[in-house]
Motif scaffolding. Structure first.
Motif, short mmCIF file in Angstrom:
data_model
loop_
_atom_site.label_atom_id
_atom_site.label_comp_id
_atom_site.label_asym_id
_atom_site.label_seq_id
_atom_site.Cartn_x
_atom_site.Cartn_y
_atom_site.Cartn_z
N ILE A 187 -41.25 -8.15 74.26
CA ILE A 187 -40.00 -7.69 73.63
C ILE A 187 -39.58 -6.35 74.21
N GLU A 188 -40.57 -5.47 74.38
CA GLU A 188 -40.24 -4.15 74.90
C GLU A 188 -39.66 -4.23 76.32
N LEU A 242 -35.97 -5.44 76.20
CA LEU A 242 -35.03 -4.40 75.76
C LEU A 242 -34.83 -3.36 76.86
N VAL A 292 -33.78 -1.44 69.75
CA VAL A 292 -33.86 -2.52 68.78
C VAL A 292 -32.75 -2.40 67.72
N GLU A 293 -32.35 -1.18 67.42
CA GLU A 293 -31.30 -0.97 66.41
C GLU A 293 -29.94 -1.49 66.88
N ILE A 320 -40.09 -6.21 62.44
CA ILE A 320 -38.96 -5.68 63.21
C ILE A 320 -37.68 -5.66 62.37
N ALA A 343 -37.87 -3.03 59.51
CA ALA A 343 -37.83 -1.64 60.00
C ALA A 343 -36.48 -1.27 60.57
N ALA A 344 -35.82 -2.22 61.22
CA ALA A 344 -34.53 -1.90 61.87
C ALA A 344 -33.34 -2.32 61.01
#
Lengths: 337, 231
Positions: free
Chosen positions: B44-45, B48, B55-56, B83, B86-87
């Motif tokens: 995922i990282e 992005l 992520v936001e 995820i 948190a976002a």
């Protein structure tokens, strides 16, 4: 520093927030005990399914009741093991992903380290070094604790864990699952002079335990009895006396061997009243000190994980992006901080 | 504003993550049994990073909600819950069988697919889909777990069979299907890119749940037998 702690290693979902300033801010626990009762024991797949339903609402509830904002959380601690791998993975995946998204460090906590450090959450915490007796449904350990992460396992059960022996003996006496606490309550009514059970592995040197023979002894005694309520209570009493006596003998030995003068009792069986009484007497006779967590932190909980994680994060320890679940994990493999 | 969706899929031996930015797809994929928890966050990282997004900046997270390996689908659910919570993102649950079917449709250029995954215990997870155009998959009947020789297969037309269920129980299922199944791709795995395709479409149709509602669909629910003699 404010740390979110997550526990999901077996059949309890636990969440807590621990702050460097302010200590324990909030905690909550969801127990699955009723879910597993009709199966006579924990069903790992059902435990995992329940954790994935209950964990996030519990996290939300704890953050809400603490009065802090999500953005105030500066680290996430999750139980990585030992325990049921599927259950562990729920807390691990959620916890590690929360930390990654928030951009804060995460730490994988050893469940038994959580139990060992749980008395540190109390007003008058023990000081290192100490001897710890960890007694629960999954573990029976005597550990020499020099500091956080600096552990030497002195004794372990060679078969059933003590809490498991309590539950199994309760079951064969016809008490419903999980019968350990019910068995202890019944023992209060029993006649201590009626039966005498053996004290396993006390007639030889060493600090290991064995409880499965005691369970069989209880079964045979029950079968040979008239199976009245009185006899059920008398057997419960004889069983508990034998278990408690055995643990007192081993603790005394371990204290002599190590020269330690503080004893920490942790784990679910650590809430047993007779055990606390007898170990209290032992320590006062020796001029030492006994410490234990409040009853709700004897059993699995998120507070102890938040605290253990806090100690490790404070020391600069944190995890990479790999999500860890370690079903078998020795306390002795931990890094001292 | 382009719709940006992160999608993950971990229900089988394959582990994958994808990013859909206004329909354009990036994907990371690995056939890596028991490595899903290790691989997913780095995948995922890196997605992005490649897209230059935080992520936001996403609109939603889609995940393969199963059926499949119980542990596998819970890994996706746990990661997505973390995820999304948190976002503050919406979640789009997508059927792993539908994603598998869509992958087969693209690979074979066919519009009717029977997706079957090996459910162990001599059973398959089964779903039959018709592509109504633009990746709109219409499920025929319902998804189910069943014995391969009791699989409710579609009655007419030409069908593609995909997934490990055809590998494990192909003979029994082909006997049942007769000549309606004209092609098989038994080694096809469900992929996050197809979760993203279906997720984007569902998201635009208003299908969104909260982080806490990102729960797996197991299909098999009789996982333990109550103890009879309990007093």
């Amino acid at each position: 520093m404010i740390v979110l702690g997550i526990e999901s290693s077996c059949d309890e979902t636990g969440v807590a927030l621990y702050a460097a300033e302010g200590g324990l801010l909030a905690h909550a626990l969801y127990s699955q005990v009723e879910l597993h009762a009709r199966f006579g024991g924990v069903v790992p797949e059902l435990a995992s399914r329940d954790h994935v339903r209950k964990l996030l609402p519990l996290i939300d509830q704890v953050i809400d009741s603490s009065g802090i904002n999500k953005a105030d959380i500066s680290g996430v601690a999750y139980t990585a093991g030992p325990g049921l791998v599927g259950a562990l993975l729920v807390g691990a995946t959620t916890g590690r992903s929360l930390a990654w998204t928030w951009g804060v460090p995460a730490v994988a906590v050893h469940h038994m380290e959580g139990h060992l450090l749980a008395p540190m959450l109390e007003a008058d915490p023990p000081e290192f070094p100490f001897l710890a007796l960890l007694v629960s449904g999954g573990h029976t350990l005597l550990v020499s604790v020099a500091g956080v992460g600096d552990y030497q396992v002195l004794g372990d059960s060679v078969d059933d864990a003590v809490g498991e022996a309590f539950d199994k003996t309760a079951s064969l006496l016809g008490l419903s699952y999980p019968g350990g606490p019910a068995l202890a309550a019944l023992a209060v009514k029993g006649d201590p002079a009626r039966y005498r059970f053996p004290r396993p592995m006390t007639d030889r040197p060493g600090l290991d335990f064995s409880f499965s023979g005691l369970k069989t002894f209880a079964l045979n005694t029950w079968r040979d009895s008239a199976q009245t309520d009185t006899e059920r209570a008398d057997i419960a009493r004889a069983f508990e006396d034998a278990v408690v006596d055995t643990m007192v003998i081993k603790c005394r030995r371990a204290l002599q061997q190590t020269g330690l003068s503080t004893l920490v009792i942790a784990g679910g069986v650590g809430a047993n009243v007779r055990l606390r009484e007898r170990l209290g007497e032992l320590m006062s006779a020796q001029g030492g000190r006994v410490c234990y967590p409040r009853p709700e932190f004897c059993t699995d909980n998120g507070a102890m994980i938040a605290y253990a994680g806090y100690r490790r994060l404070q020391a600069g320890q944190h995890e990479g992006l790999s999500i860890k679940a370690i079903p078998r994990w020795s306390l002795e493999d931990l890094q001292a901080v | 504003m382009p719709t940006r969706i992160l999608a993950i899929e971990t229900a089988t031996q394959a582990c994958s993550a994808a990013l859909s930015i206004d329909g354009e797809l990036l994907e990371r994929y690995a056939l890596a049994p028991r490595q899903h928890a290790t691989l997913m966050l780095p995948m995922i990282e890196s997605l992005l990073l490649e897209a230059g997004l935080s992520v936001e900046q996403l609109d939603a997270v889609a995940f393969g909600r199963g059926p499949g390996s119980f542990t596998g689908v819970r890994i996706a659910a746990g990661i997505v819950q973390g995820i999304a919570y948190a976002a503050g993102l919406a979640v789009v649950p997508v059927s792993t069988l539908a994603a598998l079917a869509l992958g087969g449709m693209r690979e074979a250029n066919m519009t009717q697919v029977i997706a079957a995954m090996d459910a162990r215990k001599s059973e398959v997870y089964l779903g039959s889909y018709i592509n109504a155009g633009n990746n709109v998959l219409v499920l025929q009947g319902e998804e189910r777990v069943c014995a391969p020789d009791a699989a409710p297969l579609p009655g007419e037309g030409e069908w593609l069979g995909v997934g490990g269920g055809w590998d494990a129980y192909g003979e029994a299922m082909l006997q049942l299907a007769g000549e309606r199944v004209i092609r098989l791709i038994p080694d096809l795995e469900p992929r996050a890119a197809d979760i993203a395709r279906l997720g984007l479409q569902a998201y635009e149709n208003g299908v969104r749940v909260t982080a806490a509602e990102a729960i797996p669909v197991y299909l098999r629910n009789d996982v333990a037998v109550p103890k009879q003699s309990l007093k």
